[in-house]
Design a protein around this motif. Structure first.
Motif, short mmCIF file in Angstrom:
data_model
loop_
_atom_site.label_atom_id
_atom_site.label_comp_id
_atom_site.label_asym_id
_atom_site.label_seq_id
_atom_site.Cartn_x
_atom_site.Cartn_y
_atom_site.Cartn_z
N CYS A 83 39.86 39.38 31.90
CA CYS A 83 41.19 38.77 31.99
C CYS A 83 41.77 38.98 33.38
CB CYS A 83 42.12 39.26 30.89
SG CYS A 83 42.58 40.96 31.01
N GLN A 84 41.16 39.86 34.18
CA GLN A 84 41.63 40.03 35.55
C GLN A 84 40.72 39.34 36.56
OE1 GLN A 84 41.71 44.26 35.65
NE2 GLN A 84 43.59 44.40 34.50
N SER A 85 39.42 39.45 36.36
CA SER A 85 38.47 38.82 37.28
C SER A 85 37.22 38.45 36.50
CB SER A 85 38.12 39.79 38.42
OG SER A 85 37.64 41.01 37.90
N VAL A 94 35.48 44.07 42.94
CA VAL A 94 34.52 44.00 41.83
C VAL A 94 33.14 43.68 42.40
CG1 VAL A 94 33.91 42.87 39.67
CG2 VAL A 94 36.31 43.31 40.21
N ARG A 134 36.88 55.11 36.44
CA ARG A 134 37.91 54.32 35.77
C ARG A 134 37.69 52.81 35.96
NH1 ARG A 134 42.82 56.69 39.31
NH2 ARG A 134 43.59 54.80 40.27
N HIS A 135 36.89 52.47 36.95
CA HIS A 135 36.61 51.04 37.14
C HIS A 135 35.59 50.50 36.16
CE1 HIS A 135 39.20 50.52 40.48
NE2 HIS A 135 38.65 51.53 41.12
N ARG A 172 39.02 48.34 31.35
CA ARG A 172 39.29 47.50 32.51
C ARG A 172 38.81 46.08 32.27
NH1 ARG A 172 41.76 49.46 37.51
NH2 ARG A 172 42.78 51.26 36.63
N ASN A 224 37.71 43.80 34.10
CA ASN A 224 37.07 43.22 35.28
C ASN A 224 35.65 42.72 35.03
OD1 ASN A 224 35.51 45.53 35.25
ND2 ASN A 224 36.75 46.59 36.78
#
Lengths: 405, 136
Positions: free
Chosen positions: B50-52, B76, B111-112, B117, B119
């Motif tokens: 939903c972000q990338s 990313v 955390r990524h 996340r 992403n």
């Protein structure tokens, strides 16, 4: 009376947190607001002092829990100026509230009927109606916006007609911050005999919502965007409509008489509230409303205007930044893109500086396509944010811009 | 340029003492990740977050798995370069044996890759491991 911001902030324990050694700057309030101590205390008090199931217990705790829970309904009814407490239906949030209405309409719509929503919908107020139309054979129409994110009122006027059975639109756009003229839009829709729902998820926390004054038939909102807990929300609807509205979920609490062959439904509000409700959530939401109502609403609104004004001015002066959504009446939201940078990258670098924003499509994919962006970065402000935090956003953005160049 | 190995990346990132240098390194890695051909970026290769979003094209070359990846977000892309350092042209067995969570923890970037996340990174790792499972 002006707003004592330091005292206000001190009531929100989370605002003193640090992220990666930097003070948290929480600018994701359109996603959810933080909770004041009064709300946290109400939840703790319920679970430590009077947890019991409501309505059916034959003991003191159950009576007390029921009293607190039903009193919370009164608090909501007063807050939004409902005619009657029975017009307040507890839901899990705005999404469920809209689903109750869309599901009920799907049973009443037929081929040739029209439903109207806008180009700025959150998926919660789009997919629900799209599916209701697909099930019933009704047509879904989309009222367009201008490039600046304002609703095209002339187009809206031509789209409401004698075939329009239902109009559902947002009070405030979650992605752009546009404040819609809901009273005028409601009047136009009512003039052709359509029912009107206002998606109040983003509108409720910014001031006085008076459902009588708006003139709508339904107003839906969530507790968690109003300083209350998650998992609780409200569908307000006119009593005459709700009394006969198709039931949503079936089960306990909502029935009058049950046999193996058939059942009859209870009366309002229970007929639309199957099962054990979110008792603590309702009590927490009422605590949030009581907390919110003791603030000086004029001072709160003036402060919110100052925040969005400062953010807009700094954004306009920021080379390489494009504001997405320039409606003349905006509240709480600055959506933007940094030219040449993906919003997610901007979000990563702000996050590393303690600044919490949201990036992405904001549950509004068709709106993003309409505006020609893959998504935006969205800073959203609440009453406890300071002008210093707005400044912090822009210095963090400067860093993001230079790192991503 | 050829991408560094996972060991080199752990060494490189340990060398930096502030987050800005670390992120700049990841951004630079992202820029050096070879771009995919536009015609390869098809809907069925797309993992939409939903972000990338991330595209993944995979090929089996003998015993090895070869990948092409690209994200629309540069950080990313950099994180994908870290994933590629671990997985590119490795055997299915090596891929499945690699402790990706431990690797991201060693990089202090866990955390990524957390499931929360949006992403697409976690989904790409899951896809690659799934492919490896089918091969082994």
């Amino acid at each position: 009376m002006s707003l004592d911001l330091a005292a206000l902030r001190a009531q929100f324990p989370i605002l003193s947190r640090q992220i990666d050694g930097k003070p948290l700057v929480y600018l994701d309030n359109a996603a959810t607001t933080q909770k004041p101590q009064a709300v946290i205390d109400a939840l703790v008090s319920f679970y430590t002092e009077c947890n019991a199931n409501v309505h059916r217990g034959a003991h003191a705790l159950a009576d007390e829990a029921t009293r607190r829970y039903e009193h919370a309904r009164d608090t909501v009814a007063n807050f939004i100026h409902a005619n009657d407490r029975q017009e307040v239906i507890w839901t899990s949030g705005t999404t469920e509230a809209i689903n109750i209405v869309a599901n009920g309409m799907a049973q009443q719509l037929k081929a040739g009927d029209q439903v109207l929503v806008t180009e700025m919908e959150h998926h919660a107020n789009l997919v629900t109606w799209q599916q209701a139309c697909l099930r019933s054979g009704a047509e879904l129409h989309i009222a367009p916006i201008y490039d600046n994110g304002e609703l095209d009122l002339n187009a809206f006027a031509t789209l409401v007609n004698e075939k329009t059975r239902f109009v559902s639109l947002p009070h405030v756009s979650n992605a752009l911050g546009t404040v819609n003229p809901i009273k005028e839009l409601t009047r136009m829709a009512k003039a052709v005999g359509a029912l009107v729902l206002i998606d109040g998820a983003q509108g409720i926390a910014h001031g006085q919502v008076d459902v009588q004054d708006i003139g709508c038939d339904f107003y839906a909102f969530s507790g968690h965007k109003l300083f209350g807990p998650t998992g609780i929300g409200v569908l307000w609807g006119r009593q005459a409509l709700l009394e006969n509205w198709p039931v949503w979920q079936t089960g306990g609490e909502m029935i009058a008489k049950v046999t193996y062959e058939c059942s009859t439904w209870g009366s309002l509000p229970n007929r639309l509230e199957a099962g054990t409700p979110n008792i603590a959530g309702a009590i927490g939401m009422a605590a949030a409303i009581n907390w919110f109502m003791q603030l000086d609403v004029n001072a709160v609104q003036a402060h919110e205007q100052a925040l969005i004004r400062s953010a807009t001015e700094q954004a306009e002066a920021f080379a390489g930044l494009t504001i997405i959504g320039n409606a003349s009446n905006k509240i709480g939201v600055l959506s933007f893109v940094l030219d040449g940078s993906h919003p997610a990258d901007v979000g990563f670098i702000l996050d590393r500086q303690g600044i919490a924003i949201r990036t992405g499509d904001h549950c509004a994919q068709p709106l993003m396509r309409r505006l020609g962006v893959p998504g935006t970065a969205r800073a959203s402000f609440s009453i406890y944010n300071s002008l210093d935090e707005v400044d912090a956003l822009f210095s963090a953005l400067k860093k993001a811009q230079s790192m991503l160049a | 340029m050829s991408l560094p190995s996972s060991e080199e990346i752990i060494d490189d990132l340990a060398f930096f003492d502030d987050w800005e240098q670390r992120y700049q390194y990841i951004i630079d890695l992202g820029k050096s990740l070879p771009a995919m051909q536009d015609e390869d970026k098809t809907e069925d290769r797309l993992v939409r977050g939903c972000q990338s979003s991330v595209w993944l094209k995979s090929q089996i070359q003998g015993e090895h798995l070869h990948f092409e990846v690209e994200s629309d977000a540069i950080i990313v892309n950099g994180l994908l370069a870290l994933v590629m350092a671990a997985y590119q042209d490795k055997t299915a067995k090596n891929i499945l044996a690699f402790d990706i969570d431990g690797y991201f923890q060693a990089l202090d970037l866990e955390r990524h890759i957390s499931p929360t996340r949006g992403n697409g990174l976690r989904a790409i790792v899951a896809k690659i491991r799934h492919l490896a499972e089918q091969q082994s």
